[in-house]
Design a protein around this motif. Structure first.
Motif, short mmCIF file in Angstrom:
data_model
loop_
_atom_site.label_atom_id
_atom_site.label_comp_id
_atom_site.label_asym_id
_atom_site.label_seq_id
_atom_site.Cartn_x
_atom_site.Cartn_y
_atom_site.Cartn_z
N VAL A 284 0.85 -1.21 0.00
CA VAL A 284 0.00 0.00 0.00
C VAL A 284 0.88 1.26 0.00
O VAL A 284 2.04 1.21 0.41
CB VAL A 284 -0.95 0.03 1.23
CG1 VAL A 284 -1.97 -1.10 1.16
CG2 VAL A 284 -0.18 -0.04 2.53
N ASP A 285 0.30 2.38 -0.44
CA ASP A 285 1.03 3.65 -0.44
C ASP A 285 0.94 4.27 0.96
O ASP A 285 0.21 3.78 1.82
CB ASP A 285 0.42 4.60 -1.47
CG ASP A 285 -0.96 5.04 -1.02
OD1 ASP A 285 -1.81 4.16 -0.84
OD2 ASP A 285 -1.17 6.24 -0.78
N ALA A 318 -8.55 -7.13 -1.05
CA ALA A 318 -8.45 -5.69 -1.36
C ALA A 318 -9.85 -5.09 -1.50
O ALA A 318 -10.15 -4.02 -0.94
CB ALA A 318 -7.65 -5.48 -2.65
N ALA A 319 -10.73 -5.78 -2.23
CA ALA A 319 -12.09 -5.25 -2.44
C ALA A 319 -12.83 -5.17 -1.11
O ALA A 319 -13.54 -4.17 -0.84
CB ALA A 319 -12.85 -6.12 -3.44
N ALA A 320 -12.68 -6.18 -0.27
CA ALA A 320 -13.37 -6.17 1.04
C ALA A 320 -12.83 -5.03 1.91
O ALA A 320 -13.60 -4.35 2.61
CB ALA A 320 -13.18 -7.52 1.74
N ALA A 321 -11.53 -4.80 1.84
CA ALA A 321 -10.93 -3.72 2.64
C ALA A 321 -11.43 -2.36 2.18
O ALA A 321 -11.75 -1.47 2.99
CB ALA A 321 -9.41 -3.79 2.56
N ILE A 322 -11.54 -2.17 0.86
CA ILE A 322 -12.03 -0.89 0.34
C ILE A 322 -13.50 -0.70 0.73
O ILE A 322 -13.92 0.40 1.11
CB ILE A 322 -11.83 -0.81 -1.19
CG1 ILE A 322 -10.33 -0.80 -1.52
CG2 ILE A 322 -12.51 0.42 -1.77
CD1 ILE A 322 -10.01 -0.89 -3.00
N GLY A 338 -5.03 -3.78 7.18
CA GLY A 338 -5.35 -5.21 7.35
C GLY A 338 -5.07 -5.97 6.06
O GLY A 338 -4.50 -7.06 6.05
N PHE A 339 -5.48 -5.36 4.92
CA PHE A 339 -5.17 -5.98 3.61
C PHE A 339 -3.66 -6.14 3.46
O PHE A 339 -3.17 -7.21 3.08
CB PHE A 339 -5.72 -5.08 2.47
CG PHE A 339 -4.99 -5.27 1.17
CD1 PHE A 339 -5.28 -6.35 0.35
CD2 PHE A 339 -3.98 -4.39 0.79
CE1 PHE A 339 -4.57 -6.55 -0.84
CE2 PHE A 339 -3.27 -4.58 -0.39
CZ PHE A 339 -3.58 -5.66 -1.20
N ASN A 340 -2.94 -5.07 3.75
CA ASN A 340 -1.48 -5.10 3.57
C ASN A 340 -0.86 -6.24 4.39
O ASN A 340 -0.07 -7.04 3.86
CB ASN A 340 -0.89 -3.76 4.00
CG ASN A 340 0.61 -3.68 3.79
OD1 ASN A 340 1.12 -4.18 2.80
ND2 ASN A 340 1.31 -3.08 4.74
N GLU A 341 -1.25 -6.32 5.66
CA GLU A 341 -0.63 -7.33 6.52
C GLU A 341 -0.98 -8.75 6.06
O GLU A 341 -0.10 -9.61 5.93
CB GLU A 341 -1.09 -7.15 7.97
CG GLU A 341 -0.31 -6.06 8.68
CD GLU A 341 -1.07 -5.49 9.88
OE1 GLU A 341 -1.83 -6.26 10.51
OE2 GLU A 341 -0.90 -4.29 10.16
N THR A 342 -2.27 -8.97 5.81
CA THR A 342 -2.72 -10.33 5.46
C THR A 342 -2.08 -10.80 4.16
O THR A 342 -1.57 -11.92 4.07
CB THR A 342 -4.25 -10.35 5.25
OG1 THR A 342 -4.84 -9.56 6.26
CG2 THR A 342 -4.80 -11.74 5.26
#
Ligand SMILES: Cc1cc2nc3c(=O)[nH]c(=O)nc-3n(C[C@H](O)[C@H](O)[C@H](O)COP(=O)(O)OP(=O)(O)OC[C@H]3O[C@@H](n4cnc5c(N)ncnc54)[C@H](O)[C@@H]3O)c2cc1C
Length: 408
Positions: A284-285, A318-322, A338-342
């Protein structure tokens, strides 16, 4: 592209129309977002070779959940081999045949060329209402706490609250964000060849791995059937000149020794790889507005089929996180983190697993060589070591089988 795409703040952008960009678009549509996919190349561009032929059941299930029928459609177009065999030289050391498929359950895996899968995903995206902007190469990326601005090679500036970057191994988005890849690459080459099946007189569809194939001076060879063809992988030695095996004559010579001779005239794709084993330092940025997925985020040697198969859950998560970030802006940052870590954890696991498979096949380490040879000896006298010899070239099994999140 649609004139509303750059103005509508709820329209999300996906960069790249490879299998993972298409999957990300479907996943976002399933979460209720309007989506535009920006792709550098024209629609119908030629795509190289069979590549991600082995599609896991978990991948089919993920796709089926996004859009009813897609998982089944891919399964129906693929080939399921039911027997796998492993040889040490000319002696078989392992064989397993799976029971007949239950037609009511998605198969444990299916095999079809990546181009065919991409075609089915593209059709599914169009059915789901995804918009496409072909010939739009992203050249620069600016992120802020409120969103992302992308500039195309044609000078168009597009904005979106979140962007999923699925622009592949040479990801321009990743480079624009100055995110590095970490890892290394295999030092010996693999020559990978597709041959078309002779549909009038096909071979039995079996996956066969040869340690030290006697017809190619004891190099390892993997043969995998897929719908309409066979994929043949030859592992070169570190000091081999790959042109010996990937030139027109070279390919014909070794293919005719590992398959019936007629297949030397049926070659459709030849490629030589030294496999990268790398993972982005972050997915992620700094503002948690761009999410890297698929090969934009990680590259693995293909043994164990972890590339596309792990890019699909990247897109799902990613879609779920967004969705979570958009539903509750106060929780946006932790949702994207959470997306980044998982997914980074999954990628590191997959990189290491593919690395174990590579180390096993390359057998540089004396201990690995001894273990392999002992297993081959024991397997020939009836021991169960053949099971290990059969599975080790693919690395440890994905945790998706046991992890209820199913995210590996
Ligand atoms: C020999 C081989 C065998 C493999 N076997 C398997 C397997 O059996 N199973 C498996 O799961 N995986 C396998 N893989 C891996 C699989 O091929 C990749 O994981 C998959 O292609 C990655 O998809 P992607 O969508 O992330 O990237 P890509 O397929 O590379 O797609 C990226 C897209 O982004 C576009 N793009 C690039 N830059 C830009 C830009 N700046 N702006 C806009 N668009 C851009 C590109 O044109 C392309 O269309 C294999 C790979 C190889 C090489």
């Amino acid at each position: 592209m649609s004139s509303t795409a750059s103005r509508d703040e709820e329209r999300l952008l996906v960069v790249g129309a490879g299998p993972i960009g298409l999957t990300a678009a479907l996943a976002l549509r399933a979460k209720g977002f309007a989506v535009t996919v920006l792709e550098a190349e024209p629609e119908g561009r030629p795509r190289p070779g069979s590549r991600a032929i082995f599609v896991h059941r978990e991948t089919l299930e993920h796709l089926e959940h996004m859009l009813h029928g897609v998982g089944w459609e891919i399964a129906a177009n693929g080939l399921v081999w039911s027997t796998k065999r492993t040889f040490w030289g000319d002696k078989q050391v392992y064989e397993r045949t799976y029971p007949a498929l239950d037609p009511n359950v998605l198969p444990h895996s299916t095999n079809l060329s990546q181009t065919a899968t991409e075609g089915l995903l593209l059709d599914a995206c169009k059915r789901a209402g995804v918009e496409f902007a072909w010939n739009h190469r992203i050249e620069s990326v600016t992120t802020s706490p409120d969103g992302v601005e992308l500039t195309t090679d044609q000078g168009a500036v597009l904005s979106s609250p979140y962007v999923i970057a699925a622009d592949g191994a040479r990801s321009g988005v990743r480079r624009a964000l100055r995110i590095n890849m970490e890892g290394d690459r295999s030092d010996n080459a693999f020559v990978i060849v597709d041959v078309a099946e002779d549909e009038a007189n096909p071979l039995r569809p079996e996956r066969i791995y040869y340690y030290e194939h006697p017809a190619v001076e004891k190099r390892n060879v993997l043969l995998v059937p897929f719908a309409g063809g066979w994929r043949c992988d030859l592992q070169c030695r570190p000091n081999d000149d790959p042109t010996q095996f990937d030139s027109e004559d070279g390919v014909r010579r070794w293919v005719a020794r590992v398959l019936p001779e007629k297949y030397a005239d049926r070659v459709t794709w030849v490629s030589t790889y030294r496999f990268l084993q790398v993972v982005a330092e972050t997915f992620v940025d700094e503002h948690r507005r761009v999410l890297l997925v698929g090969e934009a985020a990680h590259l693995f040697a293909p043994f164990g089929a972890r590339g596309m198969n792990s890019g699909v859950p990247d897109a799902v998560v990613a879609a779920a996180a967004i969705r979570a970030a958009t539903d509750d802006p106060s929780q946006a940052r932790p949702a994207i983190e959470g997306f980044n870590e998982t997914r980074r954890e999954a990628a590191l696991y997959n990189r290491d697993a593919a690395g174990l498979a590579l180390a096993h096949m390359q057998a540089r380490d004396l201990r690995i060589r001894i273990k392999r040879r002992t297993a081959a000896f024991l397997a020939r006298v009836g021991d169960r070591s053949g099971t290990w010899l059969d599975s080790a070239p693919y690395g440890p099994r994905s945790r998706a089988k046991t992890d209820r999140r199913g995210t590996y």
